[in-house]
Design an enzyme around this catalytic site. Structure first.
Site, PDB file in Angstrom:
ATOM      1  NE  ARG A 150      59.293  27.202  67.085  1.00  0.00           N
ATOM      2  CZ  ARG A 150      60.511  26.677  67.020  1.00  0.00           C
ATOM      3  NH1 ARG A 150      61.013  26.084  68.100  1.00  0.00           N
ATOM      4  NH2 ARG A 150      61.213  26.739  65.912  1.00  0.00           N
ATOM      5  CB  ILE A 151      55.127  27.255  74.809  1.00  0.00           C
ATOM      6  CG1 ILE A 151      54.797  26.175  73.772  1.00  0.00           C
ATOM      7  CG2 ILE A 151      54.016  27.368  75.842  1.00  0.00           C
ATOM      8  CD1 ILE A 151      54.742  24.769  74.336  1.00  0.00           C
ATOM      9  CG  ASP A 171      65.185  30.331  78.040  1.00  0.00           C
ATOM     10  OD1 ASP A 171      66.342  29.864  78.037  1.00  0.00           O
ATOM     11  OD2 ASP A 171      64.247  29.818  77.411  1.00  0.00           O
ATOM     12  NE  ARG A 229      57.945  15.760  78.759  1.00  0.00           N
ATOM     13  CZ  ARG A 229      57.154  16.163  77.794  1.00  0.00           C
ATOM     14  NH1 ARG A 229      56.109  16.952  78.070  1.00  0.00           N
ATOM     15  NH2 ARG A 229      57.376  15.803  76.543  1.00  0.00           N
ATOM     16  CG  ASP A 253      48.174  19.398  80.587  1.00  0.00           C
ATOM     17  OD1 ASP A 253      47.022  18.912  80.640  1.00  0.00           O
ATOM     18  OD2 ASP A 253      48.905  19.306  79.584  1.00  0.00           O
ATOM     19  CD  GLU A 258      51.763  12.661  82.160  1.00  0.00           C
ATOM     20  OE1 GLU A 258      51.637  12.326  80.966  1.00  0.00           O
ATOM     21  OE2 GLU A 258      52.124  13.809  82.498  1.00  0.00           O
ATOM     22  CG  HIS A 277      50.532  15.211  79.085  1.00  0.00           C
ATOM     23  ND1 HIS A 277      51.678  14.511  79.390  1.00  0.00           N
ATOM     24  CD2 HIS A 277      50.926  16.207  78.227  1.00  0.00           C
ATOM     25  CE1 HIS A 277      52.713  15.041  78.751  1.00  0.00           C
ATOM     26  NE2 HIS A 277      52.277  16.061  78.042  1.00  0.00           N
ATOM     27  CB  ALA A 280      49.916  19.672  73.040  1.00  0.00           C
TER      28      ALA A 280
END
Length: 324
Positions: A150-151, A171, A229, A253, A258, A277, A280
């Site tokens: 989707r992204i 992909d 990730r 990001d 983290e 991060h 979103a």
């Protein structure tokens, strides 16, 4: 149904919390250390997941019926173990798509136009920085995207149709690419793109995917963006590529550790943009992730199959156990 105990690994939006609190008892973990999560999970009937769960969480949570991801990435949840135990897992893959797409576009514009440096130098009284710092337009440049979910598809459509960029997409699981996207191999994307943006899930195949070998094939004026990730990129190799000017820059990001330690080498690299991060985390996406994940969790507890059930093999055992 009698009231159950739902564990939150992290706080959620008040609107989502109210939905959950109206039906069940809610307990929020005081911190996200593995030991604390294991302890809190002991009395939980369900877990709403916003942080990485320890791989053995189900060994410490005998009552857990379901785990739902407040977001997309399933690497936070031991899905295979959940399936073996008949524990349904769901996520909300569309809730943060727009937020991440816009974040990545913002990073591309930032690096292309050097807004961050212009701001810093202008504040220091250096008006002539406008004549020293180079910039370029995105139209006509090539964007390579790894991961056309989707992204990835949303980013591709925006950049191709909205900005006139050429887009390459990779992909192995995608049946079709969006209009305007040319399918390409990983190697072609790294060799030909001005921007390479990573949007793959973290799996055994994608862990440490971006290493010295791939970075060395990038154009010297190219930029790497990672908003999926941290472990997809070998951080030591990226540090070397940035310091040696193998590539022009990068924007990250996500990270292996983290929060990012204050003494991490990334902190001292000038041609690197880092964000915490937060891709979103817009106001709208936080509400959507919260309310949609709670809705999925409540559906499962009510023995109704959720919209985004990620391990359907667990469902028959779950219904058989709790549907009596």
């Amino acid at each position: 149904m009698s009231q159950l105990t739902v564990m939150l690994t992290n706080p959620i939006h008040p609107k989502a919390l109210a939905m959950l609190d109206a039906r069940h008892r809610v307990v929020t973990s005081p911190d996200t250390s593995a030991d604390t999560l294991r302890k809190v999970a002991q009395e939980a009937d369900a877990i709403l997941v916003r942080t990485l769960l320890p791989g053995d969480i189900l060994d410490h949570a005998p009552r857990v019926r379901t785990m739902v991801r407040h977001g997309v990435g399933l690497d936070f949840i031991p899905v295979d173990e959940a399936t073996k135990r008949g524990v349904p897992v769901a996520n909300v893959p569309g809730a943060n798509t727009l937020a991440v797409v816009e974040h990545v576009l913002g990073l591309m514009l930032l690096m292309a136009r050097q807004y961050h440096r212009l701001d810093q130098l202008t504040r220091q009284g250096d008006w002539e920085c406008r004549n020293r710092l180079t910039s370029f337009e995105l139209k006509g440049e090539t964007l390579g995207i790894l991961g056309m979910g989707r992204i990835g598809c949303g980013l591709a459509t925006l950049c191709n149709h909205g900005l006139g960029m050429k887009v390459l997409g990779y992909d192995p699981f995608a049946k079709d690419m969006p209009e305007g996207v040319r399918p390409a191999s990983v190697e072609e994307i790294f060799q030909q793109s001005r921007f390479v943006s990573l949007h793959v899930p973290l799996t055994a195949d994608t862990k440490n995917l971006v290493d010295n070998r791939l970075l060395a094939t990038m154009r010297p004026e190219a930029y790497l963006i990672n908003a999926c990730r941290g472990a997809v990129v070998v951080e030591e190799d990226l540090i070397q590529a940035l310091n040696d000017k193998i590539i022009a820059g990068a924007a990250l990001d996500v990270f292996n550790q983290e929060p990012l330690p204050s003494d991490h080498p990334f902190m001292k690299i000038p041609n690197l943009v880092i964000t915490p991060h937060s891709a979103a985390l817009t106001d709208g996406s936080i509400v959507r992730m919260g309310t949609e994940s709670v809705a999925e969790l409540l559906s499962i507890l009510d023995l109704q199959k959720p919209v985004n059930l990620v391990n359907p093999d667990a469902w028959p055992a779950y219904v058989a156990k709790y549907g009596k």
